[in-house]
Design a protein around this motif. Structure first.
Motif, short mmCIF file in Angstrom:
data_model
loop_
_atom_site.label_atom_id
_atom_site.label_comp_id
_atom_site.label_asym_id
_atom_site.label_seq_id
_atom_site.Cartn_x
_atom_site.Cartn_y
_atom_site.Cartn_z
N PRO A 1 -16.88 13.68 -13.95
CA PRO A 1 -15.46 13.57 -14.31
C PRO A 1 -15.16 12.54 -15.41
CG PRO A 1 -15.70 13.65 -11.94
CD PRO A 1 -17.07 13.49 -12.51
N SER A 2 -15.98 11.51 -15.53
CA SER A 2 -15.71 10.52 -16.57
C SER A 2 -16.20 10.97 -17.94
CB SER A 2 -16.32 9.16 -16.21
OG SER A 2 -17.73 9.21 -16.27
N TYR A 3 -17.18 11.88 -17.99
CA TYR A 3 -17.72 12.37 -19.25
C TYR A 3 -17.03 13.64 -19.72
CZ TYR A 3 -21.72 9.20 -18.80
OH TYR A 3 -22.52 8.09 -18.70
N GLN A 4 -16.84 14.56 -18.80
CA GLN A 4 -16.26 15.87 -19.12
C GLN A 4 -15.26 16.26 -18.04
OE1 GLN A 4 -16.66 17.77 -21.79
NE2 GLN A 4 -18.13 16.39 -22.75
N PRO A 5 -14.09 15.62 -18.00
CA PRO A 5 -13.15 15.89 -16.91
C PRO A 5 -12.68 17.35 -16.84
CG PRO A 5 -12.15 14.48 -18.58
CD PRO A 5 -13.60 14.60 -18.92
N SER B 1 -12.97 23.77 -9.46
CA SER B 1 -12.00 24.81 -9.13
C SER B 1 -12.70 26.10 -8.75
CB SER B 1 -11.04 25.04 -10.28
OG SER B 1 -10.28 23.89 -10.52
N SER B 2 -13.74 26.47 -9.51
CA SER B 2 -14.48 27.70 -9.20
C SER B 2 -15.17 27.56 -7.84
CB SER B 2 -15.48 28.05 -10.30
OG SER B 2 -16.54 27.13 -10.32
N PHE B 3 -15.65 26.36 -7.55
CA PHE B 3 -16.26 26.10 -6.24
C PHE B 3 -15.25 26.33 -5.12
CE2 PHE B 3 -16.62 22.80 -2.89
CZ PHE B 3 -17.73 23.28 -2.23
N LEU B 4 -14.04 25.79 -5.26
CA LEU B 4 -13.01 25.97 -4.24
C LEU B 4 -12.59 27.43 -4.09
CD1 LEU B 4 -10.71 22.87 -4.92
CD2 LEU B 4 -12.38 23.18 -3.09
N LYS C 1 -16.44 31.13 -6.14
CA LYS C 1 -17.10 31.96 -7.13
C LYS C 1 -17.89 31.09 -8.10
CE LYS C 1 -13.08 32.04 -10.16
NZ LYS C 1 -12.13 32.85 -10.88
N LEU C 2 -18.76 31.73 -8.86
CA LEU C 2 -19.50 31.01 -9.89
C LEU C 2 -18.59 30.77 -11.08
CD1 LEU C 2 -22.86 33.01 -9.82
CD2 LEU C 2 -22.41 30.79 -8.80
N PRO C 3 -18.81 29.69 -11.83
CA PRO C 3 -17.95 29.45 -13.00
C PRO C 3 -18.11 30.52 -14.06
CG PRO C 3 -19.65 27.75 -12.82
CD PRO C 3 -19.82 28.67 -11.66
#
Length: 101
Positions: free
Chosen positions: A81-85, A93-96, A99-101
């Motif tokens: 999250p600190s490098y690529q939020p 979000s895809s995890f929740l 599904k796969l991204p």
């Protein structure tokens, strides 16, 4: 990998769908180390490596194994999250959504 740890991890993977992400510039837990550990589990590939897209760019790469998904986040270090939020949020979000991204 320790025999006990391997047995425990295999049990977890058999009983739950696991997700693992790694920043592709992570110096603490490099992608190559994660891939090596996953290969030691001797689990079968369900979905071969492919790039996942975020806002028209490659966000990283993903591979699906039996009950395990490994996702890389392009341009991210150890604390995604600190490098690529934005890419980290897209992955999470895809995890929740299950599904796969």
């Amino acid at each position: 990998m320790c025999v006990r740890a391997r047995a425990w991890l295999i049990n977890v993977i058999k009983n739950w769908e696991c997700k693992h992400c790694s920043g592709d510039t992570d110096g603490r837990v490099p992608v190559t180390s994660s891939r090596y550990a996953i290969n030691k589990l001797q689990t079968s590939v369900k979905t071969p490596w492919y790039p996942w897209m975020y806002q028209g760019e490659v966000g990283g790469y993903v591979v699906g194994y039996q009950n395990l998904t490994f996702v890389t986040i392009r341009g991210a270090g150890h604390f995604v999250p600190s490098y690529q939020p934005a890419r980290g949020l897209a992955f999470f979000s895809s995890f929740l959504e299950g599904k796969l991204p």
